[in-house]
Design a protein around this motif. Sequence first.
Motif, PDB file in Angstrom:
ATOM      1  N   VAL A 176     -18.491   1.638 -11.951  1.00 10.81           N
ATOM      2  CA  VAL A 176     -18.108   0.194 -11.512  1.00 10.81           C
ATOM      3  C   VAL A 176     -19.158  -0.741 -12.166  1.00 10.81           C
ATOM      4  O   VAL A 176     -18.606  -1.806 -12.635  1.00 10.81           O
ATOM      5  CB  VAL A 176     -18.000  -0.032 -10.159  1.00 10.81           C
ATOM      6  CG1 VAL A 176     -18.048  -1.667  -9.771  1.00 10.81           C
ATOM      7  CG2 VAL A 176     -17.159   0.727  -9.425  1.00 10.81           C
ATOM      8  N   VAL A 177     -20.331  -0.525 -12.201  1.00  9.70           N
ATOM      9  CA  VAL A 177     -21.501  -1.427 -13.028  1.00  9.70           C
ATOM     10  C   VAL A 177     -21.181  -1.369 -14.502  1.00  9.70           C
ATOM     11  O   VAL A 177     -21.187  -2.573 -15.070  1.00  9.70           O
ATOM     12  CB  VAL A 177     -22.859  -0.592 -12.992  1.00  9.70           C
ATOM     13  CG1 VAL A 177     -23.723  -1.318 -13.895  1.00  9.70           C
ATOM     14  CG2 VAL A 177     -23.379  -0.569 -11.506  1.00  9.70           C
ATOM     15  N   GLY A 178     -20.355  -0.037 -15.087  1.00 11.70           N
ATOM     16  CA  GLY A 178     -20.036  -0.229 -16.590  1.00 11.70           C
ATOM     17  C   GLY A 178     -19.050  -0.987 -16.732  1.00 11.70           C
ATOM     18  O   GLY A 178     -19.031  -1.689 -17.830  1.00 11.70           O
ATOM     19  N   GLY A 179     -17.975  -0.883 -15.852  1.00 12.98           N
ATOM     20  CA  GLY A 179     -16.839  -1.779 -15.915  1.00 12.98           C
ATOM     21  C   GLY A 179     -17.269  -3.326 -15.940  1.00 12.98           C
ATOM     22  O   GLY A 179     -16.645  -4.220 -16.920  1.00 12.98           O
ATOM     23  N   GLY A 190     -19.698  -3.832 -19.484  1.00  7.91           N
ATOM     24  CA  GLY A 190     -18.954  -3.734 -20.637  1.00  7.91           C
ATOM     25  C   GLY A 190     -17.788  -4.393 -20.719  1.00  7.91           C
ATOM     26  O   GLY A 190     -17.276  -4.745 -22.173  1.00  7.91           O
ATOM     27  N   ALA A 191     -16.861  -4.618 -19.674  1.00  4.08           N
ATOM     28  CA  ALA A 191     -15.466  -5.244 -19.911  1.00  4.08           C
ATOM     29  C   ALA A 191     -15.538  -6.776 -19.448  1.00  4.08           C
ATOM     30  O   ALA A 191     -14.611  -7.218 -19.728  1.00  4.08           O
ATOM     31  CB  ALA A 191     -14.545  -4.350 -19.276  1.00  4.08           C
ATOM     32  N   VAL A 192     -16.141  -6.928 -18.400  1.00  2.00           N
ATOM     33  CA  VAL A 192     -16.242  -8.376 -17.976  1.00  2.00           C
ATOM     34  C   VAL A 192     -17.472  -9.120 -18.582  1.00  2.00           C
ATOM     35  O   VAL A 192     -17.272 -10.408 -18.923  1.00  2.00           O
ATOM     36  CB  VAL A 192     -16.301  -8.584 -16.499  1.00  2.00           C
ATOM     37  CG1 VAL A 192     -16.300  -9.767 -15.930  1.00  2.00           C
ATOM     38  CG2 VAL A 192     -15.169  -7.680 -15.875  1.00  2.00           C
ATOM     39  N   TRP A 193     -18.500  -8.948 -18.380  1.00  2.00           N
ATOM     40  CA  TRP A 193     -19.717  -9.874 -18.669  1.00  2.00           C
ATOM     41  C   TRP A 193     -20.116  -9.893 -20.292  1.00  2.00           C
ATOM     42  O   TRP A 193     -20.418 -10.919 -20.656  1.00  2.00           O
ATOM     43  CB  TRP A 193     -21.045  -9.222 -17.901  1.00  2.00           C
ATOM     44  CG  TRP A 193     -20.772  -9.511 -16.468  1.00  2.00           C
ATOM     45  CD1 TRP A 193     -19.971 -10.290 -15.798  1.00  2.00           C
ATOM     46  CD2 TRP A 193     -21.795  -8.803 -15.510  1.00  2.00           C
ATOM     47  NE1 TRP A 193     -20.158 -10.151 -14.313  1.00  2.00           N
ATOM     48  CE2 TRP A 193     -20.991  -9.189 -14.063  1.00  2.00           C
ATOM     49  CE3 TRP A 193     -22.738  -7.858 -15.480  1.00  2.00           C
ATOM     50  CZ2 TRP A 193     -21.513  -8.834 -12.828  1.00  2.00           C
ATOM     51  CZ3 TRP A 193     -23.047  -7.368 -14.246  1.00  2.00           C
ATOM     52  CH2 TRP A 193     -22.619  -7.871 -13.083  1.00  2.00           C
ATOM     53  N   ALA A 194     -20.008  -8.790 -20.949  1.00  2.00           N
ATOM     54  CA  ALA A 194     -20.537  -8.667 -22.366  1.00  2.00           C
ATOM     55  C   ALA A 194     -19.752  -9.617 -23.014  1.00  2.00           C
ATOM     56  O   ALA A 194     -20.027 -10.570 -24.012  1.00  2.00           O
ATOM     57  CB  ALA A 194     -20.303  -7.430 -22.803  1.00  2.00           C
ATOM     58  N   PRO A 195     -18.213  -9.534 -23.023  1.00  2.00           N
ATOM     59  CA  PRO A 195     -17.510 -10.713 -23.516  1.00  2.00           C
ATOM     60  C   PRO A 195     -17.854 -11.905 -23.310  1.00  2.00           C
ATOM     61  O   PRO A 195     -17.529 -12.758 -24.005  1.00  2.00           O
ATOM     62  CB  PRO A 195     -15.915 -10.269 -23.262  1.00  2.00           C
ATOM     63  CG  PRO A 195     -15.949  -8.655 -22.824  1.00  2.00           C
ATOM     64  CD  PRO A 195     -17.316  -8.551 -22.188  1.00  2.00           C
ATOM     65  N   ALA A 211     -23.330  -1.748 -24.295  1.00  2.65           N
ATOM     66  CA  ALA A 211     -23.885  -2.415 -23.347  1.00  2.65           C
ATOM     67  C   ALA A 211     -23.907  -1.823 -21.911  1.00  2.65           C
ATOM     68  O   ALA A 211     -25.003  -1.635 -20.999  1.00  2.65           O
ATOM     69  CB  ALA A 211     -23.548  -3.940 -23.504  1.00  2.65           C
ATOM     70  N   ALA A 212     -22.811  -1.164 -21.688  1.00  5.54           N
ATOM     71  CA  ALA A 212     -22.453  -0.501 -20.462  1.00  5.54           C
ATOM     72  C   ALA A 212     -23.204   0.879 -20.338  1.00  5.54           C
ATOM     73  O   ALA A 212     -24.217   0.980 -19.618  1.00  5.54           O
ATOM     74  CB  ALA A 212     -20.969  -0.106 -20.072  1.00  5.54           C
ATOM     75  N   VAL A 249     -20.031   4.094 -19.474  1.00  3.37           N
ATOM     76  CA  VAL A 249     -19.166   3.879 -20.518  1.00  3.37           C
ATOM     77  C   VAL A 249     -17.739   4.187 -20.156  1.00  3.37           C
ATOM     78  O   VAL A 249     -16.668   3.393 -20.616  1.00  3.37           O
ATOM     79  CB  VAL A 249     -19.706   4.735 -21.733  1.00  3.37           C
ATOM     80  CG1 VAL A 249     -18.800   4.939 -22.691  1.00  3.37           C
ATOM     81  CG2 VAL A 249     -20.977   4.213 -22.358  1.00  3.37           C
ATOM     82  N   ALA A 250     -17.562   5.554 -19.134  1.00  2.00           N
ATOM     83  CA  ALA A 250     -16.326   5.666 -18.933  1.00  2.00           C
ATOM     84  C   ALA A 250     -15.703   4.678 -18.062  1.00  2.00           C
ATOM     85  O   ALA A 250     -14.510   4.305 -17.852  1.00  2.00           O
ATOM     86  CB  ALA A 250     -16.171   6.727 -18.098  1.00  2.00           C
TER      87      ALA A 250
END
Length: 615
Positions: A75-78, A81-86, A98-99, A233-234
Amino acid sequence: MSLPTRIHLPSWATRAIAPASLFLFLFWYLNGPGAQRSWLDLGVEATYLAAIALGVNLLTGYTGLLSLGHAGFFVVGGYVGAVWAPAWGVSPWFGLPAAFVAGAAMGALLALLCCHLRGFYLTVVTLAFGSLLPALVVVLKSALGGTSGRNVTKPIDVSILPFANGDSYRGLFVLSTIVLFATLWLCRNLVHSRWGRASMAIRESELAASSSGVETYLHKVSAFALSAGIVSVAGVIAAERFLLVSPSAGGQDQSFRYVIMIALGGLGTLAGPIIGAFTLTFGFGLTWVQEHLVNQQNLVFGLLGLVGVALAPEGTMGNVNKVLAKLRHRQRKDASSPVTAVTAAAYTLPVRAALTASGPPALELSAVTKRFGGVVAVNDVDLIVEPGEVHGLIGPNGSGKTTLLNMISGITPVTSGRVMVMGHDDTHASAPKRCGRGVSRTFQNLQLWKKMTVRDNVLVGCHRNLRVNTFQAAFGTHGAHKAERAAVQRSDELLALVGLSARADDLAGALPFAEQRRLEIARALAASPSLLLLDEPAAGLHPSDVHRLLDLIGTIKASGVSVILVEHHMELLMAVSDVITVLEFGSVIAEGTPAEVQNNPAVVAAYLGVEEDVA
């Protein structure tokens, strides 16, 4: 009629068979079943779950640390990597590294807090970590989106990837496949390196790993970090699949499923986690299963774990490897010829530090004492071991011999006194630090890694000499390969020295007892020691094996290595020792040449007792 000649493939070709087979399967899947959107979506899930299983397997299967909180890293990776980085204004592609960094950092932090714990207690801490997520969702609702999670507003443009054909669904499958192969490549490099052997050594005997120079605590932290980074990453792939990061994906039931996948596929193997993830994902994706068992998935996973582990504890690939190992052993047995040990004239042992008669002693103990509560196990012992000397250490059972060796090797801390190794004050040095200084040892009760090969046991002994960091091992750099080849050559020379060349590829647990004793000595010598501690190496040996051990100790001495020999086999000890120290109730009662000690009244009394006069 002659039998056909067996075809021997190059090593690189045999290593490429499994990854090539996986690639062909996924390529076929993309252009076969993947033509249907539902099966393509299922393929995405199977590939990122396989990557997760590989990551968890690094920790649980190879290092032996069971985590039931890894879904939290998913969940941390999600989120990262997918919410905060963008949202930070960087390219969505940057979310993948980043994740990994965020997950690895969080995994390392968790490990630093709990890796001093073992077994049940370590697992409980990871379980508690997984339980924190629901609470954090409530507390940090603005950042995490509450129980409903956060939407992915800037997804990765995966349609530009090869074979995607402009289709984002196909592109996501390609991306998850790339992540799986990158994970497999990294894991394979790590497993077949200094890092992987250290992990397996910790899994079977942390004591022996530490004495062989492995910094066990830091290594477990690195295993946690790598594992958590891969799972994170997954988590990015999953977020791109659903365009949503949901905290519900971080529950304990998900972490439990990861463990079931690798247990059914095969703990401590590379193919096993992939087989487990693919089988369970595609199995639950079948129409009949979806119609009848969609609400009973936890029950099915529980039953699979219970039945699978009970009937096949080593998993699918574990059982396959057992059969293959037996076949290879039978072929080697048919083709092998007797191998004799190398003589001292043919081989010289490298020594970590130069030892000269004019230099400092190899070891100097000053008033060394060890207390366990009110019990004094070693009392005010002074001991000097000169360069190139075989120093015998004897005494009745319970006299403190093994405790003294444990203090010399850094396993047991001293209560008071000073320990000098090669002129350096190492009184408070750990076992790995002592190994780095040049102290190596064997154990009274064998501490081999029986599920590792004979060669790999010796290669772990080379751990401190292999200057390869985790980055070099993971990416298979030229320096890592060069160091690995040198270590293999060194290990094979030591196996020849102890007469075990023909058994190099066998599991250490399959060796007869006498050969296991010699293997432990070879492993200790792999560290290039200046001081070798032998704790009852002749215990349980046949007389013919004792004579062989006598020759081996002579070879070690001729190479300039100092030896402390604890032994109850008096014929062996008297034959090889230059000086003998006698302990009784933790104190030194005599010291001198073998002849002097044999005739010392205090020694005779300690071993035979003294008859009291009756008035």
